[in-house]
Design an enzyme around this catalytic site. Structure first.
Site, short mmCIF file in Angstrom:
data_model
loop_
_atom_site.label_atom_id
_atom_site.label_comp_id
_atom_site.label_asym_id
_atom_site.label_seq_id
_atom_site.Cartn_x
_atom_site.Cartn_y
_atom_site.Cartn_z
N GLU A 15 33.87 33.34 18.29
CA GLU A 15 32.53 33.15 17.71
C GLU A 15 32.15 31.68 17.83
O GLU A 15 32.84 30.91 18.48
CB GLU A 15 32.54 33.64 16.25
CG GLU A 15 32.91 35.12 16.14
CD GLU A 15 32.94 35.65 14.71
OE1 GLU A 15 32.20 35.10 13.86
OE2 GLU A 15 33.71 36.59 14.46
N LYS A 52 27.15 33.51 21.57
CA LYS A 52 28.54 33.75 21.95
C LYS A 52 28.70 33.75 23.47
O LYS A 52 29.65 34.33 24.00
CB LYS A 52 29.03 35.05 21.31
CG LYS A 52 29.25 34.86 19.80
CD LYS A 52 29.71 36.13 19.12
CE LYS A 52 28.57 36.84 18.47
NZ LYS A 52 28.97 38.07 17.79
#
Ligand SMILES: [Zn+2]
Length: 278
Positions: free
Chosen positions: A3, A62
């Site tokens: 992340e 991401k």
């Protein structure tokens, strides 16, 4: 799934280690390599990248986006690592790890390797980033959005707050793990509906998002150093800490869900949510 904090630090390392380097060879290792490589340019993935040089690396949500110059025109290599994709910097002498799918040999003598046990990540080659799936509709970066914009963008959503936080079209960069951490920091139950949050709750959530992500970047940077294949998460308060004491109150951490969709939270610090109407 990597992340925002992990990808931010990976990006910093790649800016130091890869930008300016020409790619001397690209090896796509079957059977997994051809599955993760997506050439949307019709130039041929390896053919277009061989001889091209990395000019820039940025993170967006991401995704990691590498800008290159190939045969005089700009081209992008866009990595969406999904569940289990990761990059590794290695020397050619280092044995290939299992599930290494793509190897870029750089002019520096180093290799940039892509590993992906579940083969669900994607390495796109594109002329235009707008054609990337789930890219054009990304919301603002979680660490760039203002409080006012955060409040305004949150309003149309009505569902459970954890689900909203992980939507890339709300804010970009937050997934399952950091959503748990942010909600613990904000003292909000993950299954509370957005419509049940007070103005103070929303402001607490915004503050928690910033402090959680900023602190995580510092911790990941310290633990990862140049080892971009690592995913340091031992420091987390609740995510993957089922049964361990809450760092704030000592209550054993609760678990809901299974596999990659688990939710961890503290029933004492994050009350409500599970009972209908709470
Ligand atoms: Zn607690």
């Amino acid at each position: 799934m990597p992340e925002l904090p992990e990808l931010e630090v990976v990006c910093e390392v790649l800016q130091r280690r890869v930008v300016g380097q020409a790619i001397q060879a690209v090896k796509i290792i079957p059977p997994g390599g051809p599955i993760v490589v997506r050439d949307l340019t019709n130039l041929g993935f390896a053919a277009a990248l061989t001889g091209a040089a990395f000019q820039q690396v940025v993170r967006r949500g991401k995704f990691l986006i590498f800008s290159l110059q190939a045969a005089g025109s700009p081209i992008y290599l866009a990595l969406n690592p999904k569940l289990s994709g990761r990059l590794q910097l290695a020397t050619p002498a280092e044995k290939l790890r299992p599930k290494t799918l793509v190897v870029f040999s750089l002019a520096s003598g180093q290799q940039l390797r892509y590993l992906d046990p579940k083969q669900m990540g994607q390495l796109y080659l594109v002329h235009d980033l707008a054609v990337l799936p789930d890219y054009a509709n990304l919301g603002p970066e979680a660490l760039e959005i203002s409080l006012g914009e955060f409040r305004a963008r949150l309003k149309p959503f009505r569902g459970e707050i954890k689900g909203v936080l992980t939507r890339g079209d709300f804010v970009a960069g937050i997934g399952n793990a950091y959503a748990d951490e942010i909600l613990w920091q904000a003292r909000l139950h993950p299954y509370r509906k957005r419509t049940q949050l007070s103005a103070n709750d929303v402001d607490a959530l915004y503050a928690a998002m910033r402090v959680t992500l900023l602190e995580a970047i510092e911790k990941v940077r310290a633990e990862m150093q140049e080892n971009i294949d690592l995913k340091p998460r031992d420091f987390m308060a609740v995510h993957m800490k089922t049964g361990q004491p809450c760092p704030r109150c000592g209550t054993p951490i609760s678990l809901v869900g299974a596999n990659q969709r688990i939710t961890n939270f503290c029933r004492t610090c994050q009350p409500g949510g599970l009972i209908k109407g709470m």
